[in-house]
Design an enzyme around this catalytic site. Structure first.
Site, short mmCIF file in Angstrom:
data_model
loop_
_atom_site.label_atom_id
_atom_site.label_comp_id
_atom_site.label_asym_id
_atom_site.label_seq_id
_atom_site.Cartn_x
_atom_site.Cartn_y
_atom_site.Cartn_z
N MET A 113 0.60 -1.33 -0.26
CA MET A 113 0.06 -0.33 -0.04
C MET A 113 0.41 1.48 -0.05
SD MET A 113 -1.68 -1.10 3.58
CE MET A 113 -1.80 -2.52 2.70
N PRO A 114 1.21 1.38 -1.19
CA PRO A 114 1.76 2.79 -1.28
C PRO A 114 1.74 3.39 -1.41
CG PRO A 114 2.85 1.13 -3.21
CD PRO A 114 1.28 0.34 -2.74
N TYR A 115 2.58 5.22 -0.66
CA TYR A 115 1.81 6.24 -0.57
C TYR A 115 3.16 6.96 -1.47
CZ TYR A 115 1.10 11.38 0.95
OH TYR A 115 1.27 12.69 1.34
N PHE B 93 -1.98 5.27 -3.16
CA PHE B 93 -2.24 6.54 -3.75
C PHE B 93 -1.07 7.62 -4.06
CE2 PHE B 93 -4.46 7.12 0.87
CZ PHE B 93 -5.54 6.05 0.37
#
Lengths: 72, 72, 72, 72, 72, 72
Positions: free
Chosen positions: B1-3, B47
Site C-alpha cells: 500500500m504505497p504512498y 495513493f
C-alpha cells in the site's frame, strides 16, 4: 543532495499574506549555505521547498494557531 | 500500500498555471503502474498525491527557481 | 525539478527485508522517466527518495498492515 | 511555529554512517536562527527534523546516488 | 514533541470547499489528545498541520479520485 | 481517503526504543476513527504512517531534544 521542506504559517509579510519573495530568497540562500558549511553539501543539488499553511490548518497545544495565540 | 508524493513547480500546462488534469491522470496512472510492475504493489491501495509549488517557494542552487533559471 | 517521495512497507525483496537495490533503481528510473515523458521535467534535477516503513508503523482501515491482512 | 524537515543521504561523518551529533546540532541551531532572523519566528516553537536516507534509496538523474556519482 | 501531518481531499464542508474551521479544530484537538493519551506526549509541543489537496491531484487505484469514484 | 503522517521521537515504550506495537495500533485506530467521526472519512481508505526519529535528529528551540530537555 539535500532536500529541505520548510512549513510556515501563511501570515505576515508586506501585505499580511505571507513572506515576501525576498524573504523566501533569503531562506533558500541561508539554508543552502548552512548545509554547505556544516555538511559540505553541494548547493547545486540542494532543493528547498517552502510551504505556507493557513492559520486554521495549523495546530499547537491542541488548538488552531489563532485560538492558541488568543489564550497566550 | 504505497504512498507517493510528487512535488512539482506550478507552471506550464494549458494555461501556464500547472499541468492539465489529463497530465495529472497520466502521472497517477504511471506511478501506480510502476509500483505494480516493479514491486507487485496493489493499485487499489496505492495513493498518489501531487503538490504544486509556486516558483518563488522552490529553491535550487541557493536561489529561487526563477533566479536560478535567469542565471543558467 | 520535481521531488518524489515514495513510501512503501519494508517487506519482500530478496531476503524479506525490502526491495532489492535493483528494484529501487528501477523505481527511480521509472518515475524520473515518467515525469520527463508527461511533463517534460529534466531528469538531471529530479529527486526521488524511497522510504521503507515497518509493517507495524503502517495503518490502513484503522489497523496495522499485519492485522489488516489477517482479517482480509 | 515553523516545521523544517531536512533529508540528507546517510553518509560521511566521523564513522562514515552520517553526520555527527554535533553537526546535527549545528544544523538545528542554524536553521532555527535563520527563521528567527528572516521571518522573526520564535525559536521556542520551531521544530527541525533531520532524516537520513540510504544512498540506494535516493535517486537523481534517474539513477541511485551511487550510480549517479559513478557516472560523473 | 510530535508532528502530525494530515492530508485530505479539499471537498465537503459548509460550502463544498473543504472542512469548516470548527472541524479542523476538532481534528487538531482530537489528534493532540490521542497522542497525549496513548504516548503521554505533551500537547504544548504537539504540532498538527492539515493539508487540503485538490481532487484532481489525489490518486487511488491508478485514477484521480473523481475517476475512481465514478467507477465505484 | 486521508493520509496521516505521525512523527515522534524514538524513545519510551517497553524497552526504551519506542512505542510498543500495541501503542502504535491504538494510534492508528484512534486517528482513523477521528477522521471518520469528524469528517466522515472512510476508514478503508485511510492510511496512517508512523515515523520514529532519533532524539539527536529532532530539534526544538534551536537545540536537539536532549539538549533542550537538559536546559528545561
Amino acid at each position: 543532495m539535500p532536500y529541505v521542506n520548510i512549513k510556515i504559517t501563511r501570515e505576515g509579510g508586506p501585505d499580511g499574506t505571507g513572506p515576501s519573495a525576498d524573504d523566501k530568497s533569503r531562506l533558500i540562500a541561508g539554508v543552502t549555505d548552512l548545509l554547505h558549511t556544516v555538511l559540505d553539501k553541494n548547493p547545486a543539488t540542494t532543493f528547498v521547498v517552502i510551504e505556507e499553511v493557513e492559520l486554521e490548518n495549523w495546530g499547537v497545544g491542541g488548538l488552531t494557531v489563532e485560538d492558541y495565540r488568543a489564550r497566550q
